[in-house]
Design a protein around this motif. Structure first.
Motif, mmCIF file in Angstrom:
data_model
loop_
_atom_site.group_PDB
_atom_site.id
_atom_site.type_symbol
_atom_site.label_atom_id
_atom_site.label_comp_id
_atom_site.label_asym_id
_atom_site.label_seq_id
_atom_site.Cartn_x
_atom_site.Cartn_y
_atom_site.Cartn_z
ATOM 1 N N MET A 62 0.835 -1.199 0.000
ATOM 2 C CA MET A 62 0.000 0.000 0.000
ATOM 3 C C MET A 62 0.878 1.262 0.000
ATOM 4 S SD MET A 62 -3.251 -0.991 0.003
ATOM 5 C CE MET A 62 -4.293 0.273 0.751
ATOM 6 N N THR A 63 1.953 1.239 0.757
ATOM 7 C CA THR A 63 2.857 2.382 0.824
ATOM 8 C C THR A 63 3.529 2.634 -0.519
ATOM 9 O OG1 THR A 63 3.232 2.029 3.183
ATOM 10 C CG2 THR A 63 4.885 3.335 2.011
ATOM 11 N N THR A 64 3.896 1.571 -1.214
ATOM 12 C CA THR A 64 4.517 1.717 -2.530
ATOM 13 C C THR A 64 3.579 2.445 -3.485
ATOM 14 O OG1 THR A 64 5.880 -0.245 -2.215
ATOM 15 C CG2 THR A 64 5.503 0.457 -4.489
ATOM 16 N N TYR A 65 2.312 2.045 -3.496
ATOM 17 C CA TYR A 65 1.332 2.745 -4.334
ATOM 18 C C TYR A 65 1.229 4.206 -3.914
ATOM 19 C CZ TYR A 65 -0.499 -1.203 -6.971
ATOM 20 O OH TYR A 65 -0.636 -2.252 -7.845
ATOM 21 N N ALA A 66 1.186 4.457 -2.630
ATOM 22 C CA ALA A 66 1.049 5.828 -2.128
ATOM 23 C C ALA A 66 2.224 6.692 -2.572
ATOM 24 C CB ALA A 66 0.934 5.819 -0.605
ATOM 25 N N VAL A 67 3.430 6.193 -2.402
ATOM 26 C CA VAL A 67 4.619 6.963 -2.763
ATOM 27 C C VAL A 67 4.648 7.243 -4.263
ATOM 28 C CG1 VAL A 67 7.153 6.883 -2.907
ATOM 29 C CG2 VAL A 67 5.994 6.207 -0.800
ATOM 30 N N ARG A 68 4.408 6.242 -5.054
ATOM 31 C CA ARG A 68 4.469 6.418 -6.509
ATOM 32 C C ARG A 68 3.358 7.321 -7.027
ATOM 33 N NH1 ARG A 68 5.747 0.193 -8.299
ATOM 34 N NH2 ARG A 68 7.886 0.177 -7.548
ATOM 35 N N GLN A 126 7.287 17.915 0.186
ATOM 36 C CA GLN A 126 7.308 19.370 0.069
ATOM 37 C C GLN A 126 8.417 19.968 0.947
ATOM 38 O OE1 GLN A 126 3.755 21.349 1.492
ATOM 39 N NE2 GLN A 126 3.829 22.735 -0.258
ATOM 40 N N ARG A 127 8.581 19.425 2.125
ATOM 41 C CA ARG A 127 9.632 19.890 3.027
ATOM 42 C C ARG A 127 11.027 19.668 2.440
ATOM 43 N NH1 ARG A 127 8.602 17.249 8.421
ATOM 44 N NH2 ARG A 127 6.479 17.639 7.798
ATOM 45 N N ARG A 128 11.174 18.584 1.700
ATOM 46 C CA ARG A 128 12.476 18.269 1.084
ATOM 47 C C ARG A 128 12.670 18.996 -0.225
ATOM 48 N NH1 ARG A 128 10.767 12.841 1.802
ATOM 49 N NH2 ARG A 128 10.740 12.708 -0.461
ATOM 50 N N GLY A 129 11.703 19.757 -0.659
ATOM 51 C CA GLY A 129 11.862 20.517 -1.888
ATOM 52 C C GLY A 129 11.329 19.814 -3.113
ATOM 53 N N GLY A 130 10.374 18.900 -2.953
ATOM 54 C CA GLY A 130 9.717 18.277 -4.086
ATOM 55 C C GLY A 130 10.366 17.016 -4.623
ATOM 56 N N ASN A 131 11.357 16.496 -3.956
ATOM 57 C CA ASN A 131 12.013 15.267 -4.443
ATOM 58 C C ASN A 131 11.144 14.080 -4.282
ATOM 59 O OD1 ASN A 131 14.262 16.661 -5.245
ATOM 60 N ND2 ASN A 131 15.250 16.457 -3.259
ATOM 61 N N PHE A 137 -4.544 5.261 5.354
ATOM 62 C CA PHE A 137 -3.946 5.474 4.040
ATOM 63 C C PHE A 137 -3.980 6.954 3.674
ATOM 64 C CE2 PHE A 137 -3.820 5.460 -0.617
ATOM 65 C CZ PHE A 137 -2.754 4.605 -0.850
ATOM 66 N N MET A 138 -5.085 7.607 3.947
ATOM 67 C CA MET A 138 -5.199 9.036 3.636
ATOM 68 C C MET A 138 -4.197 9.855 4.465
ATOM 69 S SD MET A 138 -7.196 9.251 1.185
ATOM 70 C CE MET A 138 -8.395 8.253 0.336
ATOM 71 N N LYS A 139 -3.987 9.474 5.723
ATOM 72 C CA LYS A 139 -2.971 10.139 6.549
ATOM 73 C C LYS A 139 -1.577 9.913 5.962
ATOM 74 C CE LYS A 139 -5.489 9.793 10.885
ATOM 75 N NZ LYS A 139 -5.579 9.086 12.172
ATOM 76 N N LEU A 140 -1.341 8.701 5.461
ATOM 77 C CA LEU A 140 -0.062 8.385 4.839
ATOM 78 C C LEU A 140 0.163 9.264 3.610
ATOM 79 C CD1 LEU A 140 2.482 6.606 4.518
ATOM 80 C CD2 LEU A 140 1.044 5.008 3.218
ATOM 81 N N LEU A 141 -0.859 9.429 2.782
ATOM 82 C CA LEU A 141 -0.721 10.281 1.598
ATOM 83 C C LEU A 141 -0.339 11.700 1.993
ATOM 84 C CD1 LEU A 141 -3.807 9.237 -0.584
ATOM 85 C CD2 LEU A 141 -1.442 8.470 -0.812
ATOM 86 N N GLN A 142 -0.999 12.220 3.005
ATOM 87 C CA GLN A 142 -0.702 13.577 3.459
ATOM 88 C C GLN A 142 0.723 13.676 3.990
ATOM 89 O OE1 GLN A 142 -2.583 16.277 2.954
ATOM 90 N NE2 GLN A 142 -0.814 17.391 3.684
ATOM 91 N N LYS A 143 1.151 12.674 4.741
ATOM 92 C CA LYS A 143 2.512 12.677 5.289
ATOM 93 C C LYS A 143 3.542 12.623 4.162
ATOM 94 C CE LYS A 143 5.546 10.219 8.522
ATOM 95 N NZ LYS A 143 6.663 10.954 8.071
ATOM 96 N N ILE A 144 3.293 11.815 3.167
ATOM 97 C CA ILE A 144 4.217 11.718 2.026
ATOM 98 C C ILE A 144 4.325 13.068 1.330
ATOM 99 C CG2 ILE A 144 4.518 10.731 -0.282
ATOM 100 C CD1 ILE A 144 3.229 8.129 0.905
ATOM 101 N N ARG A 145 3.196 13.698 1.080
ATOM 102 C CA ARG A 145 3.203 15.002 0.404
ATOM 103 C C ARG A 145 3.907 16.065 1.256
ATOM 104 N NH1 ARG A 145 -2.395 13.460 -1.262
ATOM 105 N NH2 ARG A 145 -2.202 12.898 -3.458
ATOM 106 N N THR A 146 3.634 16.072 2.542
ATOM 107 C CA THR A 146 4.255 17.043 3.443
ATOM 108 C C THR A 146 5.768 16.839 3.485
ATOM 109 O OG1 THR A 146 2.251 17.171 4.795
ATOM 110 C CG2 THR A 146 4.306 17.894 5.827
ATOM 111 N N ASP A 147 6.190 15.578 3.628
ATOM 112 C CA ASP A 147 7.627 15.277 3.652
ATOM 113 C C ASP A 147 8.289 15.661 2.343
ATOM 114 O OD1 ASP A 147 7.310 14.311 6.218
ATOM 115 O OD2 ASP A 147 7.509 12.192 5.653
#
Length: 88
Positions: free
Chosen positions: A11-17, A83-88, A71-81
């Motif tokens: 599930m995390t792999t799908y979220a990250v990609r 964005q904090r790293r500069g979009g990588n 899963f929705m919290k995970l998506l938000q965390k991925i996006r926040t992280d």
């Protein structure tokens, strides 16, 4: 335990990609759920073998109930992280 971890990783792999795309969160969740359904089925089968029927049913219900909000919290965390790293 290994099946639960494998399902989480799937599930995390799908979220990250998919958070790198413009796909809506509900569509990401649907794709992840579909893509990981075999692992979830194996996990639920293992739960059925390991626990008495009433416990297994309760545990599976808890997992199902928590799946989308987590899963929705995970998506938000991925996006926040990201964005904090500069979009990588």
């Amino acid at each position: 335990m290994m099946l639960a971890q494998a399902n989480d990783r799937c599930m995390t792999t799908y979220a990250v990609r998919m958070t790198k795309t413009d796909v809506a969160d509900d569509a990401i969740f649907a794709a992840a759920t579909e893509g990981c359904k075999d692992l979830k089925s194996q996990l639920f089968g293992a739960i059925d073998k390991e626990y008495p029927v009433d416990q297994a049913s309760g545990l599976k219900s808890q997992l199902d109930t928590a799946e989308k909000p987590n899963f929705m919290k995970l998506l938000q965390k991925i996006r926040t992280d990201r964005q904090r790293r500069g979009g990588n």
